[in-house]
Design a protein around this motif. Structure first.
Motif, short mmCIF file in Angstrom:
data_model
loop_
_atom_site.label_atom_id
_atom_site.label_comp_id
_atom_site.label_asym_id
_atom_site.label_seq_id
_atom_site.Cartn_x
_atom_site.Cartn_y
_atom_site.Cartn_z
N LYS A 8 2.94 1.74 2.39
CA LYS A 8 1.65 1.37 1.82
C LYS A 8 1.19 2.47 0.87
N ASP A 36 -6.85 2.83 1.60
CA ASP A 36 -5.69 1.95 1.44
C ASP A 36 -5.93 1.01 0.26
N ASP A 41 1.72 -3.87 0.08
CA ASP A 41 2.61 -3.30 1.08
C ASP A 41 4.06 -3.41 0.61
N ASN A 42 4.96 -2.90 1.42
CA ASN A 42 6.39 -2.97 1.10
C ASN A 42 6.71 -2.28 -0.22
#
Length: 257
Positions: A8, A36, A41-42
């Motif tokens: 992330k 965040d 993500d990923n």
């Protein structure tokens, strides 16, 4: 910003152009603790330019957010002093490796990254964010570029002086390269050449007002009208010390190692 162990992205600091990617913008949205980036993500690689950010996901897609005044987000919009995105948008026109694409989740909660407009074939293996232009290096050692092109820094050998590219263009004025870096108005790369004659040569193009191209003068190289990139260091001059990486600074200083 930072990339976490669970892939992330976290950001903090100035958010006047949405460069934190958290969905807000302006002085009141500036953060002195990390946040965040929602829904992203990923991610396997990140790169920061001047007030904008790029992220390369494991599925091969590239996402961008922040300042877009020179089209540096590559999503087909931008150009103009007020253009920005305060959340990740997908860079258009980049190849996506179909063997990994379907197995990875989506990047911003808007899909799986399988949009056919992204194409198939070679994958993006590296992203580079310059001051207000960007490069993607493919698995076939080809360069795709977007953003500001006022000094020919995109390497696309355009015949007209169209200074902003809001979508990716192939850098047709450049040879195959194994490593690339972007500075303020210029680029550097380490060549890969199929016949081996120029492997590991360091080349440069774009703005040269401070001699950052290493050409022995201060003439810029736009790659237009049969202009050529500069060979800064031929590998043949250093056969025992192969060049592998280059770094282009925003302050017009260049490094090779």
């Amino acid at each position: 910003m930072l990339l976490t162990a669970d892939n992330k992205v976290q950001t903090w600091g100035d958010n006047s152009k949405g460069q934190l990617g958290i969905g807000t913008v302006g002085p009141s949205a500036t953060k002195n603790t990390f946040q965040d980036v929602p829904g992203l993500d990923n991610v396997r690689e990140i790169a920061a330019g001047c007030d904008y950010t790029l992220a390369l996901k494991f599925d091969g897609t590239v996402w961008a957010w922040g300042d877009n005044s020179k089209g540096q987000l590559g999503d087909g919009t931008g150009g103009g002093s007020s253009a920005f995105s305060n959340k990740p948008v997908q860079v258009k026109g980049l190849p996506v490796n179909p063997s990994t694409q379907a197995s990875q989740p989506g990047g911003t909660g808007t899909g799986t990254g399988t949009d056919a407009t992204q194409g198939t074939g070679p994958s993006v293996r590296e992203i580079v964010a310059g001051y207000d232009h960007a490069y993607a290096l493919t698995s076939e050692d080809k360069v795709l570029s977007w953003g500001n092109n006022d000094n020919g820094q995109l390497g696309d050998a355009a015949t007209t002086d169209n200074s902003v590219r809001t979508t990716t263009q192939q850098a047709t004025g450049l040879p195959s390269v194994q490593s690339i870096s972007a500075g303020r108005g210029y680029g550097l790369a380490v060549r890969t050449d199929e016949d081996g004659d120029h492997s590991n040569d360091i080349i440069a193009w774009g703005q040269n007002n401070f001699g950052q191209l290493g050409s022995g003068d201060d003439l810029k190289h736009t790659l237009r009208d049969n202009d050529q990139y500069v060979t800064v260091f031929p590998q043949a001059d250093e056969p025992d010390n192969p060049f592998t990486r280059v770094t282009a600074g925003s302050g017009q200083t260049s490094y090779a190692y």
